[in-house]
Scaffold this motif. Structure first.
Motif, PDB file in Angstrom:
ATOM      1  N   UNK A  57       0.804  -1.230   0.000  1.00  0.00           N
ATOM      2  CA  UNK A  57       0.000   0.000   0.000  1.00  0.00           C
ATOM      3  C   UNK A  57       0.829   1.269   0.000  1.00  0.00           C
ATOM      4  N   UNK A  58       2.101   1.160  -0.398  1.00  0.00           N
ATOM      5  CA  UNK A  58       2.992   2.343  -0.384  1.00  0.00           C
ATOM      6  C   UNK A  58       2.465   3.455  -1.284  1.00  0.00           C
ATOM      7  N   UNK A  59       2.146   3.081  -2.532  1.00  0.00           N
ATOM      8  CA  UNK A  59       1.724   4.115  -3.486  1.00  0.00           C
ATOM      9  C   UNK A  59       0.384   4.721  -3.074  1.00  0.00           C
ATOM     10  N   UNK A  60      -0.501   3.882  -2.572  1.00  0.00           N
ATOM     11  CA  UNK A  60      -1.806   4.390  -2.112  1.00  0.00           C
ATOM     12  C   UNK A  60      -1.597   5.401  -0.984  1.00  0.00           C
ATOM     13  N   UNK A  61      -0.706   5.071  -0.064  1.00  0.00           N
ATOM     14  CA  UNK A  61      -0.413   5.965   1.056  1.00  0.00           C
ATOM     15  C   UNK A  61       0.155   7.295   0.544  1.00  0.00           C
ATOM     16  N   UNK A  62       1.071   7.205  -0.416  1.00  0.00           N
ATOM     17  CA  UNK A  62       1.700   8.423  -0.960  1.00  0.00           C
ATOM     18  C   UNK A  62       0.651   9.316  -1.627  1.00  0.00           C
ATOM     19  N   UNK A  63      -0.325   8.717  -2.229  1.00  0.00           N
ATOM     20  CA  UNK A  63      -1.394   9.528  -2.829  1.00  0.00           C
ATOM     21  C   UNK A  63      -2.257  10.168  -1.756  1.00  0.00           C
ATOM     22  N   UNK A  64      -2.674   9.355  -0.815  1.00  0.00           N
ATOM     23  CA  UNK A  64      -3.640   9.861   0.166  1.00  0.00           C
ATOM     24  C   UNK A  64      -3.010  10.930   1.066  1.00  0.00           C
ATOM     25  N   UNK A  65      -1.755  10.776   1.404  1.00  0.00           N
ATOM     26  CA  UNK A  65      -1.130  11.768   2.295  1.00  0.00           C
ATOM     27  C   UNK A  65      -0.888  13.086   1.549  1.00  0.00           C
ATOM     28  N   UNK A  66      -0.911  13.037   0.232  1.00  0.00           N
ATOM     29  CA  UNK A  66      -0.804  14.294  -0.539  1.00  0.00           C
ATOM     30  C   UNK A  66      -2.185  14.818  -0.917  1.00  0.00           C
ATOM     31  N   UNK A  70      -6.327   7.970  -6.295  1.00  0.00           N
ATOM     32  CA  UNK A  70      -5.446   7.167  -7.158  1.00  0.00           C
ATOM     33  C   UNK A  70      -5.497   7.602  -8.617  1.00  0.00           C
ATOM     34  N   UNK A  71      -6.580   8.309  -9.003  1.00  0.00           N
ATOM     35  CA  UNK A  71      -6.680   8.660 -10.421  1.00  0.00           C
ATOM     36  C   UNK A  71      -6.435  10.136 -10.692  1.00  0.00           C
ATOM     37  N   UNK A  72      -6.069  10.874  -9.659  1.00  0.00           N
ATOM     38  CA  UNK A  72      -5.809  12.305  -9.867  1.00  0.00           C
ATOM     39  C   UNK A  72      -4.475  12.510 -10.575  1.00  0.00           C
ATOM     40  N   UNK A  73      -4.371  13.698 -11.215  1.00  0.00           N
ATOM     41  CA  UNK A  73      -3.124  14.034 -11.883  1.00  0.00           C
ATOM     42  C   UNK A  73      -1.990  14.069 -10.848  1.00  0.00           C
ATOM     43  N   UNK A  74      -0.855  13.466 -11.214  1.00  0.00           N
ATOM     44  CA  UNK A  74       0.294  13.493 -10.300  1.00  0.00           C
ATOM     45  C   UNK A  74       0.271  12.381  -9.266  1.00  0.00           C
ATOM     46  N   UNK A  75      -0.728  11.491  -9.361  1.00  0.00           N
ATOM     47  CA  UNK A  75      -0.786  10.424  -8.354  1.00  0.00           C
ATOM     48  C   UNK A  75       0.142   9.275  -8.737  1.00  0.00           C
ATOM     49  N   UNK A  76       0.519   8.485  -7.727  1.00  0.00           N
ATOM     50  CA  UNK A  76       1.361   7.314  -7.973  1.00  0.00           C
ATOM     51  C   UNK A  76       0.465   6.173  -8.432  1.00  0.00           C
ATOM     52  N   UNK A 208      -5.467   3.351   4.569  1.00  0.00           N
ATOM     53  CA  UNK A 208      -5.481   4.468   3.616  1.00  0.00           C
ATOM     54  C   UNK A 208      -6.905   4.799   3.208  1.00  0.00           C
ATOM     55  N   UNK A 209      -7.815   3.864   3.428  1.00  0.00           N
ATOM     56  CA  UNK A 209      -9.210   4.127   3.067  1.00  0.00           C
ATOM     57  C   UNK A 209      -9.905   4.948   4.153  1.00  0.00           C
ATOM     58  N   UNK A 210      -9.351   4.904   5.350  1.00  0.00           N
ATOM     59  CA  UNK A 210      -9.940   5.642   6.485  1.00  0.00           C
ATOM     60  C   UNK A 210      -8.797   6.261   7.287  1.00  0.00           C
ATOM     61  N   UNK A 211      -8.148   7.225   6.645  1.00  0.00           N
ATOM     62  CA  UNK A 211      -6.941   7.794   7.244  1.00  0.00           C
ATOM     63  C   UNK A 211      -7.209   8.419   8.610  1.00  0.00           C
ATOM     64  N   UNK A 212      -8.427   8.934   8.777  1.00  0.00           N
ATOM     65  CA  UNK A 212      -8.732   9.648  10.023  1.00  0.00           C
ATOM     66  C   UNK A 212      -8.866   8.690  11.208  1.00  0.00           C
TER      67      UNK A 212
END
Ligand SMILES: Nc1nc2c(ncn2[C@@H]2O[C@H](COP(=O)(O)OP(=O)(O)OP(=O)(O)O)[C@@H](O)[C@H]2O)c(=O)[nH]1
Ligand SMILES: [Mg+2]
Length: 402
Positions: A57-66, A70-76, A208-212
């Motif tokens: 889940x590394x890439x998912x984490x990198x997206x969510x923390x930014x 997953x489908x936004x521009x600039x996402x991993x 990453x689905x429920x970061x809070x």
């Protein structure tokens, strides 16, 4: 505004800092020095390495923390097949110097230890996050040791906690106890690291689905406390606006800096709008308010991302914003209008008088002192409104989500 609010807006420690800024010079010199230090804030690098097994889940984490989906521009790229094969830096969309490095993890087919060590040598990583899903493995110990041996810090993140809890929910129908399960998972990781010779390991459970939920906030606090202060500020500003504590931490981080922005903007003091004449003064305020708006995710791009992430309509999210100025483009004219409001002038005088009690030199340029108070109260009120509106937007985004 009463004295309690003034004290809250500009507490003693900030007044002391301000007093120090005046130590080696007059008003204009103090304003100039403070300006230099706020301008450099975006140049501060923060390099965070994210490593772990393939699929953890590394890439998912990198997206969510930014704050990205997953489908936004600039996402991993993310996915169920191995996707990260070379170390790739991902910049934060607003703070380009904050970079999350997506590293191919140990145990992946294309992992090259020499390349990995070379990269680690060459890049000044501030810290490592080792991400693990499912069971604790030997490769985690190897990674942790390798990082420790290079004198770097790591934090162990046990990811996909939502999936674990779902599985337990199905299997332990009658005696499902979430707290106990989380404790078991945490202890298993701590024990694994400890048995592998890592003293006092720091372990955080995340989804990453429920970061809070779970340990994201404790992780944020730990990093905040362990980063040097100049990096801490940038780190806080780069947090995603998808949990309430992030909004509070940001508001506090910005609030600590208001006096600097106010002083810097008042540095060219002379009159028409109480204390302001040179364009650059107002431009500095315009930029600061724009930064607030984006940092709290109230600009169009961020609102769109939030709406997509929580499957909500952007108009619906915008409908809860109370200070409608927040939705307007922040321009020079808008700020001039705000500076001219009579209630602001009254508040500005109170701020000036209060601050001059600790920083007598503030009053050495009368117009400057008033300009300081005006700018201070404008930023303080705007920040308060923006933070409150961001909280309303997030509440709306989270409505009816499980
Ligand atoms: N349930 C759940 N699934 C997750 C979580 N994080 C990631 N995933 C899913 O796990 C799969 C792998 O995620 P990635 O982020 O691509 O994993 P990775 O570590 O980058 O994988 P590699 O690039 O192959 O090393 C994807 O299908 C994600 O949607 C989580 O917190 N909970
Ligand atoms: Mg990946």
């Amino acid at each position: 505004m009463d004295s309690k609010e003034l004290y809250y807006a500009l507490p003693k420690n900030q007044l002391q800092e301000m007093k120090m800024a005046f130590e080696n010079g007059d008003f204009l010199q103090a304003a100039e020095n403070v300006k230099k230090c706020i301008v450099g804030i975006d140049d501060i690098p923060l390099n965070i390495a994210v490593t772990g097994e393939s699929g953890s889940g590394k890439s998912t984490f990198i997206n969510v923390i930014r704050g990205l989906g997953d489908e936004d521009e600039g996402s991993a790229r993310t996915g169920v097949v191995e996707t990260t094969v070379v170390a790739t830096p991902y910049s934060h969309p607003r703070h380009r110097n904050v970079k999350y490095w997506d590293l191919p993890g140990m145990g992946t087919t294309r992992f090259d230890p020499n390349e990995y060590l070379e990269l680690v040598k060459l890049t000044q990583f501030d810290f490592f996050l080792i991400i693990a899903s499912e069971r604790f493995r030997d490769c985690h110990i190897q990674l942790a040791r390798a990082i420790n041996s290079m004198g770097k810090k790591f934090y162990f993140v046990r990811s996909k906690i939502d999936a674990d809890l779902n599985a337990f929910r199905r299997h332990r129908k009658s005696n499902y106890n979430e707290e106990q399960i989380l404790r078991e998972i945490r202890n298993n990781c701590i024990k694994g690291l400890h048995d592998g010779g890592i003293m006092c390991p720091q372990v955080f459970l995340l989804s990453c689905l429920e970061l809070e939920k779970y340990d994201f906030y404790p992780l944020q606090k730990t990093l905040e406390n362990e980063l040097p202060s100049h990096k801490r500020h940038v780190f806080l500003l780069s947090l995603p606006n998808i949990y309430f504590q992030a909004l509070e931490s940001k508001r506090d981080a910005f609030r600590n800096q208001i006096w600097k922005h106010a002083l810097a903007s008042a540095g060219k003091a002379s009159i028409p709008i109480p204390g302001f004449s040179a364009d650059s003064d107002i431009d500095l305020l315009v930029n600061t308010i724009k930064v607030y708006k984006e940092a709290f995710g109230l600009d169009e791009r961020s609102l769109n991302c939030l709406a997509t992430m929580f499957d909500k309509d952007i108009q619906d999210l915008m409908s809860v914003i109370q200070n409608k100025l927040v939705l307007q483009e922040i321009t020079y004219d808008l700020v001039v209008n705000l500076l001219n409001r009579r209630e602001l002038t009254a508040a500005a005088l109170k701020v000036t008088e209060y601050a001059a009690g600790t920083v007598p030199l503030l009053g050495s340029v009368a117009a400057g002192a008033v300009a300081f108070g005006t700018a201070f109260w404008l930023l303080y009120s705007f920040l308060k409104d923006i933070a409150d509106d961001a909280r309303r937007v997030l509440s709306r985004a989270l409505e009816n989500t499980v």
